[in-house]
Design an enzyme around this catalytic site. Structure first.
Site, PDB file in Angstrom:
ATOM      1  CG  ASP A   1     -70.683  41.427  48.120  1.00  0.00           C
ATOM      2  OD1 ASP A   1     -70.446  42.579  47.683  1.00  0.00           O
ATOM      3  OD2 ASP A   1     -71.814  41.048  48.470  1.00  0.00           O
TER       4      ASP A   1
ATOM      5  CD  GLU B   1     -75.559  41.313  50.264  1.00  0.00           C
ATOM      6  OE1 GLU B   1     -76.501  41.410  49.445  1.00  0.00           O
ATOM      7  OE2 GLU B   1     -74.385  41.534  49.941  1.00  0.00           O
TER       8      GLU B   1
ATOM      9  CG  ASP C   1     -78.499  40.141  45.450  1.00  0.00           C
ATOM     10  OD1 ASP C   1     -77.492  39.972  46.175  1.00  0.00           O
ATOM     11  OD2 ASP C   1     -78.466  40.170  44.201  1.00  0.00           O
TER      12      ASP C   1
ATOM     13  NE  ARG D   1     -79.152  48.277  49.698  1.00  0.00           N
ATOM     14  CZ  ARG D   1     -79.592  48.704  48.532  1.00  0.00           C
ATOM     15  NH1 ARG D   1     -80.707  49.417  48.459  1.00  0.00           N
ATOM     16  NH2 ARG D   1     -78.932  48.440  47.422  1.00  0.00           N
TER      17      ARG D   1
ATOM     18  CE  LYS E   1     -75.212  38.871  44.129  1.00  0.00           C
ATOM     19  NZ  LYS E   1     -75.659  40.148  43.544  1.00  0.00           N
TER      20      LYS E   1
ATOM     21  CG  ASP F   1     -74.407  38.959  47.704  1.00  0.00           C
ATOM     22  OD1 ASP F   1     -75.390  38.300  48.106  1.00  0.00           O
ATOM     23  OD2 ASP F   1     -74.487  40.112  47.216  1.00  0.00           O
TER      24      ASP F   1
ATOM     25  CE  LYS G   1     -71.988  43.701  50.397  1.00  0.00           C
ATOM     26  NZ  LYS G   1     -72.758  43.993  49.172  1.00  0.00           N
TER      27      LYS G   1
HETATM   28  N1  BES Z   1     -72.821  42.531  46.123  1.00  0.00           N
HETATM   29  C1  BES Z   1     -73.842  43.082  45.324  1.00  0.00           C
HETATM   30  C2  BES Z   1     -73.398  44.263  44.473  1.00  0.00           C
HETATM   31  C3  BES Z   1     -72.322  44.019  43.439  1.00  0.00           C
HETATM   32  C4  BES Z   1     -72.654  43.943  42.109  1.00  0.00           C
HETATM   33  C5  BES Z   1     -70.996  43.949  43.796  1.00  0.00           C
HETATM   34  C6  BES Z   1     -71.678  43.789  41.158  1.00  0.00           C
HETATM   35  C7  BES Z   1     -70.007  43.778  42.838  1.00  0.00           C
HETATM   36  C8  BES Z   1     -70.356  43.703  41.523  1.00  0.00           C
HETATM   37  C9  BES Z   1     -74.995  43.568  46.205  1.00  0.00           C
HETATM   38  O1  BES Z   1     -75.166  42.912  47.400  1.00  0.00           O
HETATM   39  C10 BES Z   1     -76.254  43.418  45.407  1.00  0.00           C
HETATM   40  O2  BES Z   1     -76.525  42.329  45.019  1.00  0.00           O
HETATM   41  N2  BES Z   1     -76.963  44.495  45.165  1.00  0.00           N
HETATM   42  C11 BES Z   1     -78.152  44.475  44.421  1.00  0.00           C
HETATM   43  C12 BES Z   1     -79.109  45.448  45.057  1.00  0.00           C
HETATM   44  C13 BES Z   1     -80.514  45.360  44.535  1.00  0.00           C
HETATM   45  C14 BES Z   1     -81.144  44.035  44.897  1.00  0.00           C
HETATM   46  C15 BES Z   1     -81.307  46.499  45.111  1.00  0.00           C
HETATM   47  C16 BES Z   1     -77.846  44.892  42.985  1.00  0.00           C
HETATM   48  O3  BES Z   1     -76.963  45.726  42.792  1.00  0.00           O
HETATM   49  O4  BES Z   1     -78.447  44.359  42.091  1.00  0.00           O
HETATM   50 ZN    ZN Z   2     -73.450  42.035  48.223  1.00  0.00          ZN
HETATM   51 ZN    ZN Z   3     -76.352  41.147  47.278  1.00  0.00          ZN
END
Ligand code: BES
Ligand code: ZN
Ligand code: ZN
Length: 520
Positions: free
Chosen positions: A308, A369, A367, A371, A297, A290, A285
């Site tokens: 990210d 993204e 967010d 996956r 966010k 992000d 990834k």
């Molecule tokens: N890049 C983030 C995950 C992340 C969180 C990386 C903390 C490093 C530290 C990812 O893209 C994300 O935002 N995931 C969301 C998924 C949710 C919307 C289902 C999350 O974890 O909140």
């Molecule tokens: Zn991310």
């Molecule tokens: Zn994200």
């Protein structure tokens, strides 16, 4: 940093600082610590004997004791580094010990250091089996190389306090053990270097390391290492039908990068790869920033989302090491890099996307993204011939909630692949904790209008929902998913590593590839 391996008595080595490891050999909970140095050099042991007799130094893990002008030892300083209790001594403790020694020198302006290879353990044979000489020398080099780096590239007042030269000194006289030490040393230099390469990428801010720039750096690395590398952009995504990856990319003014790196093993003349030889696919990834997209966010902490792309960096770093270690299997790496931005062209919650595999996806949250880009990356890696897949991604905050920052998440659909990864972890010293992704979780990502949706149906088991989503795109191919969200960035400086990018997963991925590769 220059590195060297010497076979001689450590006491005879003229160096600004010689580090030697120490353990506590006392037995029982209430016993007073009994410190033993892991050296066969009498001169080194004698030089430290008087201070050790005071009981001030107890050889706890990370403890340091510095002696100036040690008697009958040519080094100007002798640094004793504690590794903890002898009976629980591990390769990982030695890795951290070497790292602590390397970091000790830095602020003191000591530019050349030597580390005495641990010898004379006074441990039983069974315990010694878990401390093979090759793994020890490798761990020492990895630990020291990784520890040496500080992320002050962007500070104009930075003081160049690097350690210029590191010597590993071993007395071992047995030829076969010397060879093991030499091999481990060589591997450690390669793998430690690859981990640092990945860390340097992760350290770069989003305005510098755009998807295009990541592609350029991957290409430059591949050119140098002798790997094939192609970097594609929007056109190719559209041509391949990568509807999920493209949806994420289209909110940004910057074009995405689809990076494909290939390692072909060079076989001896007349030999060909077995028909059933594995083709290993590494998928990363690479979200260079992000923001969360339209499901934006919160501002607090958003700056961290430059990392990210740590999964992508891990794969690029691993490919660098693979090019040098030359395992006997083909390895293909697919890195999906884009910036996740909100804009007039951004994808939106409610959109339905068609992934390259043909599966339709309802976007519940822009967010989630990672996956989406990986869905197409995994499918493409399979199409390119991968028979074994691994992906690494800073995928979910939920994984950090579940495991904290001491273990990354590991998910898999295949026991044998997992076992190979466990072996790899034992060698790499990295910690991954397996979480489930069995089919009973499938309902978490059920959509009411498309095949699947890109979030879980509620807050629970968010890391698992992420893994279940990816599982939809690997089919029957044995696959491992590493969620490194909590491990990609070291928040608190330690005695053995600087604050900043950790380079997590590089070492385990490299070992896993070697474990799966046909042995000569
Ligand atoms: N890049 C983030 C995950 C992340 C969180 C990386 C903390 C490093 C530290 C990812 O893209 C994300 O935002 N995931 C969301 C998924 C949710 C919307 C289902 C999350 O974890 O909140
Ligand atoms: Zn991310
Ligand atoms: Zn994200």
């Amino acid at each position: 940093m220059d590195t060297k391996l010497l076979f001689q008595d450590a006491a005879g080595l003229a160096t600004p600082m010689l580090a030697v490891f120490a353990v506590d050999v006392s037995i029982g909970k209430d016993a007073d610590p009994l410190v033993a140095l892991l050296t066969t050099s009498d001169a080194v042991s004698n030089a430290a004997a008087q201070v050790l007799a005071t009981g001030e130094f107890q050889a706890t893990a990370g403890e340091q004791l510095l002696l100036h002008k040690p008697d009958n030892v040519k080094a100007e300083r002798l640094l004793v580094v504690g590794l903890g209790k002898a009976k629980s001594l591990s390769v990982e403790a030695v890795r951290k010990g070497a790292a602590t020694a390397a970091r000790f020198g830095k602020p003191r302006g000591i530019r050349e250091i030597a580390i005495a290879f641990p010898e004379d353990f006074a441990l039983d044979d069974e315990h010694m089996e878990s401390l093979p000489a090759g793994l020890l020398s490798r761990a020492i080099m990895e630990g020291a190389l990784v520890a040496e780096v500080d992320y002050d590239t962007y500070r104009s007042d930075r003081k160049d306090r690097s350690v210029d030269s590191l010597t590993l000194v071993a007395r071992e006289s047995e030829e076969s053990t010397r060879k093991e030490i030499q091999n481990g040393y060589d591997e450690g230099v390669i793998v430690g270097g690859a981990q640092n390469f990945a860390r340097a990428l992760v350290n770069e801010p989003g305005n510098v390391l755009t998807p295009e720039e990541l592609g350029k750096r991957a290409k430059a690395m591949c050119d140098e290492a002798g790997l094939k590398c192609e970097v594609h952009s929007t056109e190719k995504l559209l041509e391949l039908g990568m509807g999920a990856f493209h949806a994420v990319a289209k909110g940004s003014a910057l074009p995405p990068a689809l990076i494909v790196m290939t390692y072909e093993p060079k076989l001896e003349k007349g030999k060909t790869l077995a028909k059933d030889a594995p083709v290993i696919g590494l998928v990363g990834k690479g979200i260079t920033f992000d923001t969360g997209g339209i499901s934006i966010k919160p501002a607090d902490g958003m700056e961290k989302m430059k990392y990210d792309m740590a999964g992508a960096a891990a794969m690029i770093g691993a490919m660098r090491a693979i090019a040098q270690l030359k395992p006997a299997a083909r390895v293909i790496s697919v890195v999906c890099s884009a910036e996740n931005m909100p804009s007039g062209t951004a994808y939106k919650p409610g959109d339905v996307l068609t992934a390259m595999s043909g599966k339709t996806i309802e976007v519940m949250n822009t967010d989630a993204e990672g996956r989406l880009v990986l869905a197409d990356g995994l499918h493409y890696a399979k199409q390119l011939g991968a028979t074994q897949l691994i992906d690494a991604a800073t995928l979910t905050g939920a994984c950090v909630v579940a495991l904290g920052v001491n273990n990354a998440g590991l998910f898999s659909n295949d026991e044998a692949t997992c076992e190979a990864f466990q072996v790899a972890m034992r060698r790499s010293g990295e910690s991954f904790w397996r979480l489930p992704c069995t089919d009973d979780y499938k309902e978490y990502i059920k959509s009411s209008i498309a095949d699947i949706m890109n979030t879980g149906m509620n807050r629970w088991g968010g890391a698992i929902s992420g893994a279940m989503f990816l599982k939809e795109f690997v089919g029957e191919t044995p696959w491992i998913h590493l969620d490194i969200a909590g491990m990609a960035w070291v928040e608190n400086q330690r005695s053995y590593i600087a604050k900043g990018p950790s380079g997590v997963a590089v070492r385990s991925i490299v070992e896993w590839v070697r474990e799966l590769s046909p042995k000569p």
